[in-house]
Design an enzyme around this catalytic site. Structure first.
Site, mmCIF file in Angstrom:
data_model
loop_
_atom_site.group_PDB
_atom_site.id
_atom_site.type_symbol
_atom_site.label_atom_id
_atom_site.label_comp_id
_atom_site.label_asym_id
_atom_site.label_seq_id
_atom_site.Cartn_x
_atom_site.Cartn_y
_atom_site.Cartn_z
ATOM 1 C CG ASP A 296 0.378 7.927 -2.880
ATOM 2 O OD1 ASP A 296 -0.035 8.734 -3.754
ATOM 3 O OD2 ASP A 296 0.188 8.088 -1.664
ATOM 4 C CD GLU B 5 -4.190 8.762 -3.368
ATOM 5 O OE1 GLU B 5 -3.892 7.740 -2.705
ATOM 6 O OE2 GLU B 5 -4.250 9.901 -2.866
ATOM 7 C CG HIS C 66 -5.087 7.872 4.621
ATOM 8 N ND1 HIS C 66 -4.579 8.665 3.626
ATOM 9 C CD2 HIS C 66 -5.229 6.643 4.070
ATOM 10 C CE1 HIS C 66 -4.407 7.941 2.526
ATOM 11 N NE2 HIS C 66 -4.795 6.710 2.769
ATOM 12 N N GLY C 67 -7.150 7.951 8.588
ATOM 13 C CA GLY C 67 -7.242 8.192 10.032
ATOM 14 C C GLY C 67 -8.673 8.409 10.471
ATOM 15 C CG ASP D 3 -1.922 0.994 1.348
ATOM 16 O OD1 ASP D 3 -2.431 1.419 0.291
ATOM 17 O OD2 ASP D 3 -2.263 1.403 2.485
ATOM 18 C CG HIS D 4 -0.491 4.916 0.629
ATOM 19 N ND1 HIS D 4 -0.928 5.981 -0.120
ATOM 20 C CD2 HIS D 4 -1.547 4.500 1.351
ATOM 21 C CE1 HIS D 4 -2.206 6.202 0.139
ATOM 22 N NE2 HIS D 4 -2.613 5.311 1.014
ATOM 23 N N GLY E 222 -8.957 5.478 3.206
ATOM 24 C CA GLY E 222 -9.539 6.182 4.360
ATOM 25 C C GLY E 222 -10.870 5.594 4.781
ATOM 26 N N GLY E 223 -10.945 4.255 4.791
ATOM 27 C CA GLY E 223 -12.222 3.603 5.100
ATOM 28 C C GLY E 223 -12.702 3.802 6.533
HETATM 29 P P1 13P Z 1 -7.852 4.430 7.319
HETATM 30 O O1 13P Z 1 -6.680 4.432 8.243
HETATM 31 O O2 13P Z 1 -8.650 5.692 7.408
HETATM 32 O O3 13P Z 1 -8.711 3.227 7.483
HETATM 33 O O4 13P Z 1 -7.274 4.411 5.832
HETATM 34 C C1 13P Z 1 -6.700 3.250 5.350
HETATM 35 C C2 13P Z 1 -6.070 3.447 4.030
HETATM 36 O O5 13P Z 1 -6.597 4.096 3.160
HETATM 37 C C3 13P Z 1 -4.780 2.785 3.802
HETATM 38 O O6 13P Z 1 -4.268 3.067 2.559
#
Ligand code: 13P
Length: 280
Positions: A103, A133, A177-178, A81-82, A206-207
């Site tokens: 990213d 992205e 995120h967060g 990821d990223h 950013g779920g």
């Molecule tokens: P959250 O930390 O908000 O769940 O985001 C996760 C995310 O998008 C990881 O790439």
């Protein structure tokens, strides 16, 4: 079994649901996510972001994630990821990750396209998939920066897909995120416009903190991969605290079980919302 992300996302497009991509930091989180995956007969993605490697070195957690996926009864993709550097992206591919994210959201669109194409070329030697992205998701994966949200322009998504042929595309529609300071207002007008004009599976970062109704609406509007990180870490920590408060942790292995349980509960909750149960 270890599978490619693109296979899971193609099935999700066909079946009108989204696949959860759960960030993990240790073996207990991996075991918790896979327990939920097995119980609900759900495909899942295990992921780790480049910024998290200072806590969980890639050369150690990476092989663990791949081995866990290979030994799972359900289809599991392993995703980087990223990814920010070609060096770490290549390391993840060498370890056997079946997809990587590049990213380039902070770059001008032309540069993001060029770099993404380079990463696609590298990944093709490994038969691995690539996520990119455009626009800018708010916050940062490890909470160290407060990056402003910059919503994706639908015309950029159309150009990006045509010029790169990327396997999955993360877009910014008001997500961050967060933990959100207030309930996020997602720009479904933008999402609908992107969905209408592209075929690429879309990714929602950013779920954590997005409402179940919005998750379902997203999953019916082109979002096929949903990233969950903070909620997993919070769920693990909260469950450990609860067990200590209730005095049910008597030794190290109770602590370990409490961590697995926290990751399991969080993954289970999201799999059911995303509609991924019984899709393995
Ligand atoms: P959250 O930390 O908000 O769940 O985001 C996760 C995310 O998008 C990881 O790439």
């Amino acid at each position: 079994m270890l599978v490619k992300m693109s296979e899971l996302l193609a099935d999700a497009q066909e079946g009108n649901y989204a696949v959860g991509s759960f960030s993990v930091a240790n073996m207990e989180m991996v075991l918790g996510v896979l327990k939920a995956s097995k119980e609900l007969n759900a495909p899942v993605i295990l992921q780790i972001a480049e910024v998290r490697l200072k806590q969980s070195p890639l050369e150690i957690i990476g092989p663990l994630m791949v081995a866990a996926a290979e030994n799972a009864d359900t289809p599991v993709a392993v995703h980087f990821d990223h990814g920010k550097t070609v060096e770490k992206i290549t390391q993840a591919l060498d370890i056997g990750f079946t997809s990587v994210m590049f990213d380039g959201s902070h770059l001008p669109l032309d540069e993001n396209i060029e770099m993404t194409k380079k990463v696609i070329e590298i990944a093709s030697d490994y038969d691995a998939d690539v996520e990119a992205e455009i626009g800018c998701v708010g916050g940062s994966e490890d909470g160290s920066e407060d990056i402003a949200i910059n919503c994706t322009k639908p015309e950029d998504a159309v150009r990006f897909e045509a010029e790169t042929g990327v396997d999955a595309l993360a877009i910014a529609i008001g997500n961050a995120h967060g933990n959100y300071k207030s309930t996020p207002k997602l720009r479904f007008d933008i999402l609908e416009e992107v969905e209408k004009n592209t075929d690429v599976p879309l990714v929602l970062h950013g779920g954590t903190g997005i409402t179940p109704d919005d998750f379902v609406r997203c999953s019916h509007t082109g979002i096929k991969k949903i990233n969950i990180a903070t909620a997993t870490f919070d769920s693990v920590e909260k469950n450990v605290r609860r067990c200590y408060t209730e005095n049910s942790i008597k030794g190290y292995y109770d602590l370990q079980a409490a961590e697995v349980e926290g990751a399991y509960q969080n993954a289970k909750k999201h799999i059911l919302i995303f509609g991924t149960d019984n899709k393995a």
